[in-house]
Design an enzyme around this catalytic site. Sequence first.
Site, PDB file in Angstrom:
ATOM      1  CG  ASP A  24      -1.890  -1.356   1.455  1.00  0.00           C
ATOM      2  OD1 ASP A  24      -1.893  -2.180   0.272  1.00  0.00           O
ATOM      3  OD2 ASP A  24      -2.640  -1.356   2.256  1.00  0.00           O
ATOM      4  CD  GLU A  72      -6.989  -0.236   3.009  1.00  0.00           C
ATOM      5  OE1 GLU A  72      -5.961   0.177   3.551  1.00  0.00           O
ATOM      6  OE2 GLU A  72      -8.315   0.041   3.677  1.00  0.00           O
ATOM      7  CE  LYS A 129      -3.201  -4.095   1.400  1.00  0.00           C
ATOM      8  NZ  LYS A 129      -4.062  -3.777   2.274  1.00  0.00           N
ATOM      9  CE  LYS A 132      -7.978  -0.774   7.343  1.00  0.00           C
ATOM     10  NZ  LYS A 132      -8.133   0.426   6.408  1.00  0.00           N
ATOM     11  CB  VAL A 157       2.427   2.720   4.822  1.00  0.00           C
ATOM     12  CG1 VAL A 157       3.863   3.144   4.879  1.00  0.00           C
ATOM     13  CG2 VAL A 157       1.827   2.969   3.410  1.00  0.00           C
ATOM     14  CB  THR A 158       0.261   2.122   8.528  1.00  0.00           C
ATOM     15  OG1 THR A 158      -0.922   1.476   8.770  1.00  0.00           O
ATOM     16  CG2 THR A 158      -0.072   3.444   7.744  1.00  0.00           C
ATOM     17  CB  CYS A 162      -2.189  -2.633   5.428  1.00  0.00           C
ATOM     18  SG  CYS A 162      -3.714  -2.029   5.329  1.00  0.00           S
ATOM     19  CD  GLN A 202       4.940 -13.959  22.766  1.00  0.00           C
ATOM     20  OE1 GLN A 202       4.265 -15.069  23.511  1.00  0.00           O
ATOM     21  NE2 GLN A 202       4.179 -13.198  22.486  1.00  0.00           N
TER      22      GLN A 202
HETATM   23  C1  C5J Z   1      -3.158   0.625   5.549  1.00  0.00           C
HETATM   24  C2  C5J Z   1      -4.643   1.944   6.670  1.00  0.00           C
HETATM   25  N1  C5J Z   1      -2.461   0.423   4.227  1.00  0.00           N
HETATM   26  N2  C5J Z   1      -3.791   2.170   7.486  1.00  0.00           N
HETATM   27  N3  C5J Z   1      -4.187   1.167   5.632  1.00  0.00           N
HETATM   28  O1  C5J Z   1      -2.128   0.548   6.531  1.00  0.00           O
HETATM   29  O2  C5J Z   1      -5.769   2.262   6.665  1.00  0.00           O
END
Ligand code: C5J
Length: 226
Positions: A24, A72, A129, A132, A157-158, A162, A202
């Site tokens: 994204d 996205e 897509k 997320k 990102v972010t 996502c 972990q």
């Molecule tokens: C993504 C969002 N790509 N933060 N989308 O992380 O809404």
Amino acid sequence: MTSVDALPTPFELTPETTALVIIDMQRDFLLPGGFGESLGNDVSLLQKAIGPLRDLLEAARAAGILVVHTREGHLPDLSDCPPAKLQRGNPSHRIGDPGAFGRILIRGEYGHDIVDELAPVEGEIVIDKPGKGAFYATELQDVLTAAGVTRLLVTGVTTEVCVHTTVREANDRGYECLVVSDCVGSYFPEFQRVGLDMISAQGGIFGWVADSAAVVPALALASTPA
Ligand code: C5J
């Protein structure tokens, strides 16, 4: 095969079974004046990832590994956008509303596409897509299976939204994921730090973390014929 110095343990890099996944890196999220900034976010925090990611993308192209970009977004009639997603968030800036770069997160709009610096080249996969995670309601798993890919270098990102959702989806499907720490970005510095910590905690509950300074030379080395 080459080892990348990573947390929590070295990550084995095998170019023939590895893909670079770029999540994204879209104008709506990254450009000043765009959707992300209109929500009050500091987009410079995301833009920091562009330079290291461009170097990593060049290294991936040189190594000949599969490159997958995701975006996205939704169909213009919003038929693929669940009401819960549509109605969430700031009422004056919802998905499908007019924004500075066209309708917000709508396929085909200028803002929905990838920033110029990281534009896909011929032969690279672009996955659109609606969610997320990059696996939900997409062809990603089929594409990776057909290419024999089992290990992912995850960027974009972010970090906490996502990127995390995609890594969790991938982990549950059996993929080994390395998140490249300076090639992911969050509008929230605390989420960036904790989001990365959560991947490798972990004993690597979701995967591995390394920076591009460790990954780029390893990619070059792994793809050099002996
Ligand atoms: C993504 C969002 N790509 N933060 N989308 O992380 O809404």
